[in-house]
Design an enzyme around this catalytic site. Sequence first.
Site, PDB file in Angstrom:
ATOM      1  N   GLU A 168       0.887  -1.172   0.000  1.00 18.52           N
ATOM      2  CA  GLU A 168       0.000   0.000   0.000  1.00 18.52           C
ATOM      3  C   GLU A 168       0.922   1.217   0.000  1.00 18.52           C
ATOM      4  OE1 GLU A 168      -2.797  -0.024   3.198  1.00 18.52           O
ATOM      5  OE2 GLU A 168      -3.507  -2.017   2.709  1.00 18.52           O
TER       6      GLU A 168
ATOM      7  N   CYS B 286      -3.056   8.246   3.708  1.00 18.44           N
ATOM      8  CA  CYS B 286      -2.734   8.032   2.297  1.00 18.44           C
ATOM      9  C   CYS B 286      -3.932   8.328   1.413  1.00 18.44           C
ATOM     10  CB  CYS B 286      -2.284   6.604   2.093  1.00 18.44           C
ATOM     11  SG  CYS B 286      -3.540   5.440   2.625  1.00 18.44           S
TER      12      CYS B 286
HETATM   13  P1  NAD Z   1       8.238   5.276   4.579  1.00 20.93           P
HETATM   14  O1  NAD Z   1       8.201   4.532   3.299  1.00 20.93           O
HETATM   15  O2  NAD Z   1       9.259   6.323   4.757  1.00 20.93           O
HETATM   16  O3  NAD Z   1       8.440   4.297   5.804  1.00 20.93           O
HETATM   17  C1  NAD Z   1       7.555   3.224   6.038  1.00 20.93           C
HETATM   18  C2  NAD Z   1       8.297   2.134   6.772  1.00 20.93           C
HETATM   19  O4  NAD Z   1       9.290   1.581   5.933  1.00 20.93           O
HETATM   20  C3  NAD Z   1       9.001   2.592   8.037  1.00 20.93           C
HETATM   21  O5  NAD Z   1       8.820   1.598   9.022  1.00 20.93           O
HETATM   22  C4  NAD Z   1      10.447   2.685   7.605  1.00 20.93           C
HETATM   23  O6  NAD Z   1      11.373   2.512   8.655  1.00 20.93           O
HETATM   24  C5  NAD Z   1      10.529   1.530   6.631  1.00 20.93           C
HETATM   25  N1  NAD Z   1      11.589   1.626   5.633  1.00 20.93           N
HETATM   26  C6  NAD Z   1      12.118   2.740   5.069  1.00 20.93           C
HETATM   27  N2  NAD Z   1      13.043   2.406   4.152  1.00 20.93           N
HETATM   28  C7  NAD Z   1      13.118   1.058   4.138  1.00 20.93           C
HETATM   29  C8  NAD Z   1      13.885   0.106   3.404  1.00 20.93           C
HETATM   30  N3  NAD Z   1      14.765   0.485   2.480  1.00 20.93           N
HETATM   31  N4  NAD Z   1      13.691  -1.202   3.651  1.00 20.93           N
HETATM   32  C9  NAD Z   1      12.784  -1.608   4.559  1.00 20.93           C
HETATM   33  N5  NAD Z   1      12.031  -0.762   5.295  1.00 20.93           N
HETATM   34  C10 NAD Z   1      12.193   0.549   5.088  1.00 20.93           C
HETATM   35  O7  NAD Z   1       6.764   5.855   4.776  1.00 20.93           O
HETATM   36  P2  NAD Z   1       6.227   6.771   5.959  1.00 20.93           P
HETATM   37  O8  NAD Z   1       6.926   8.091   5.853  1.00 20.93           O
HETATM   38  O9  NAD Z   1       6.296   6.023   7.228  1.00 20.93           O
HETATM   39  O10 NAD Z   1       4.694   6.947   5.578  1.00 20.93           O
HETATM   40  C11 NAD Z   1       4.237   7.925   4.685  1.00 20.93           C
HETATM   41  C12 NAD Z   1       4.052   7.332   3.313  1.00 20.93           C
HETATM   42  O11 NAD Z   1       3.275   6.154   3.404  1.00 20.93           O
HETATM   43  C13 NAD Z   1       3.283   8.219   2.358  1.00 20.93           C
HETATM   44  O12 NAD Z   1       3.871   8.123   1.087  1.00 20.93           O
HETATM   45  C14 NAD Z   1       1.902   7.602   2.305  1.00 20.93           C
HETATM   46  O13 NAD Z   1       1.168   7.823   1.157  1.00 20.93           O
HETATM   47  C15 NAD Z   1       2.232   6.168   2.456  1.00 20.93           C
HETATM   48  N6  NAD Z   1       1.091   5.429   2.991  1.00 20.93           N
HETATM   49  C16 NAD Z   1       0.343   4.684   2.136  1.00 20.93           C
HETATM   50  C17 NAD Z   1      -0.778   4.003   2.599  1.00 20.93           C
HETATM   51  C18 NAD Z   1      -1.659   3.195   1.700  1.00 20.93           C
HETATM   52  O14 NAD Z   1      -2.538   2.523   2.201  1.00 20.93           O
HETATM   53  N7  NAD Z   1      -1.481   3.233   0.388  1.00 20.93           N
HETATM   54  C19 NAD Z   1      -1.103   4.068   3.939  1.00 20.93           C
HETATM   55  C20 NAD Z   1      -0.310   4.844   4.785  1.00 20.93           C
HETATM   56  C21 NAD Z   1       0.789   5.527   4.300  1.00 20.93           C
HETATM   57  O1  6OD Z   2      -8.571   1.708   6.317  1.00 21.37           O
HETATM   58  C1  6OD Z   2      -7.685   0.920   6.005  1.00 21.37           C
HETATM   59  O2  6OD Z   2      -7.798  -0.292   6.085  1.00 21.37           O
HETATM   60  C2  6OD Z   2      -6.429   1.442   5.508  1.00 21.37           C
HETATM   61  N1  6OD Z   2      -5.544   0.527   5.077  1.00 21.37           N
HETATM   62  C3  6OD Z   2      -6.219   2.761   5.515  1.00 21.37           C
HETATM   63  C4  6OD Z   2      -5.048   3.349   5.035  1.00 21.37           C
HETATM   64  C5  6OD Z   2      -4.806   4.629   5.272  1.00 21.37           C
HETATM   65  C6  6OD Z   2      -3.591   5.223   4.836  1.00 21.37           C
HETATM   66  O3  6OD Z   2      -3.003   6.126   5.354  1.00 21.37           O
END
Ligand code: NAD
Ligand code: 6OD
Length: 488
Positions: free
Chosen positions: A257, A291
């Site tokens: 995600e 997100c």
């Molecule tokens: P991030 O990708 O910086 O970090 C997420 C996790 O990945 C953290 O635990 C981090 O320590 C780990 N990580 C970072 N680099 C890594 C690597 N090379 N190998 C393994 N693990 C690694 O994301 P964030 O800043 O924590 O969250 C914000 C981002 O997440 C935004 O882009 C947002 O859109 C996205 N997000 C998406 C969804 C979705 O459902 N599509 C939900 C929530 C957040």
């Molecule tokens: O509602 C959920 O199950 C879900 N995965 C939400 C994600 C939100 C992202 O920031």
Amino acid sequence: MASNQNILNFINGEYTEGTLGKTWENICPLDGEIISRVHEAGKAEVDAAVRAAHRALNGPWGKMSPQDRADTLYRVADGITARFDEFLKAEIADTGKPSSLASHIDIPRGAANFKIFADVIRSIGAEFFETVTPDGQEAINYAVRRPKGVIGVICPWNLPLLLMTWKVGPALACGNTVIVKPSEETPTTATLLGEVMNDAGVPEGVYNVVHGFGPGSAGEMLTQHPSVDAITFTGETATGEAIMKNAAVGVRDVSFELGGKNPAIIYGDCDFDATVDGMSRAVFANCGQVCLNTERVYVERPIYNDFVEALKAKAESFKRGDPFDKATNQGPLISQEHRDKVLGYYERGNNDAKVVTGGGVPDMDGAYGKGSWVEPTIWTDLEEDHPNVAEEIFGPCCHIRPFDKDEEAVELANNSPYGLATSIWTQDIKRANVTARSVNVGITWVNCWFLRDLRTPFGGSKQSGIGREGGQHSLEFYTEMTNVCVKL
Ligand code: NAD
Ligand code: 6OD
């Protein structure tokens, strides 16, 4: 929010500082205070967690009947609910989000994620075919689902407990064991969950937590570990790319995600007040750090000016400050580092856009002056390729643009490398459905936003993700299917 707490790794049912001897300071984004010290896991801890997870997989958890597993997960959910206030305070200290939000969404969903997937596992049947070949051989075929194995669960900081249990719930329900790597920004609720797991009678090694960062740390070590059978990840698209490269070694499965730049399409025939209310949540909820938040708003021209003014009024009405005050409905960004990133976009907006409202940092009293607050911000009059319109910002901000034709709105909405979510606002049911089928995203809401039924498929298209999770869809990733063909 100062505290002297130590946040430990949780491996094989026990808390451990680990062997690395390194800690980092966990900072509360409300006021910049140190709330805990987090003990970083090294290779030894990641190895130990993987070994423990395999023992549990081949031992008590793997041998437990699905019914007993489901009952156990119900106890986990009840354990979270019993310690609701503890989870709530921990999540608020880590993220700064208002209690009104965390008590309504994060913590209840953290519990619900265990019950919903326990229910799924109680109710699944098996695919069955009777086979007769042209030369008269007869057989029955049935497909059984087996756990995929040891799952690496890499989590973000924006909805820490909710998004972690959204993965751990189905993984455990399907009989897998997990190693969770929470975000370095929000390590607390995943750690607390270890106690709940023990109290609920989850066998040791089923649920493990290793703390650390990405590259060169626990996140990368987990995704590179050859005995981790599959990886589920929520976070940035660029991180997903790095993880996918590691997962390619050993051809291991991933469920992703990722990021988004979600559009909303607002037609002139919408219920105006309800739309403004809904869009206020869609843009600004969780300080724009969901997100699914909307950062691109397309409004049919006849109501464009009124809509801009109405959303401006909402943006200016947010109350910041004490997260436990019921009236508080905006928290800070997760960190000063993230605020610097968001303020970079604010500065570009101040230079290039018409700033309808916001664009800076609010004055905050006392200790909150050291928090990572920003103003809710609205821009207009930018081109679609401007970074503020094209790139994911993950802050409480949006760009609003008028359109004249339905097809134009769809084209604008689809003009993005992302495809996570959209919302469509109209009272014309045909228009809503035609538009819903034309926008290339994984999740479309009509006249609402983030209204979630956990049984539905959740995930993104294009660069917003791989796979769908939710209800029975989660079985696709968390189980392996084996077809059994029995000659009669
Ligand atoms: P991030 O990708 O910086 O970090 C997420 C996790 O990945 C953290 O635990 C981090 O320590 C780990 N990580 C970072 N680099 C890594 C690597 N090379 N190998 C393994 N693990 C690694 O994301 P964030 O800043 O924590 O969250 C914000 C981002 O997440 C935004 O882009 C947002 O859109 C996205 N997000 C998406 C969804 C979705 O459902 N599509 C939900 C929530 C957040
Ligand atoms: O509602 C959920 O199950 C879900 N995965 C939400 C994600 C939100 C992202 O920031």
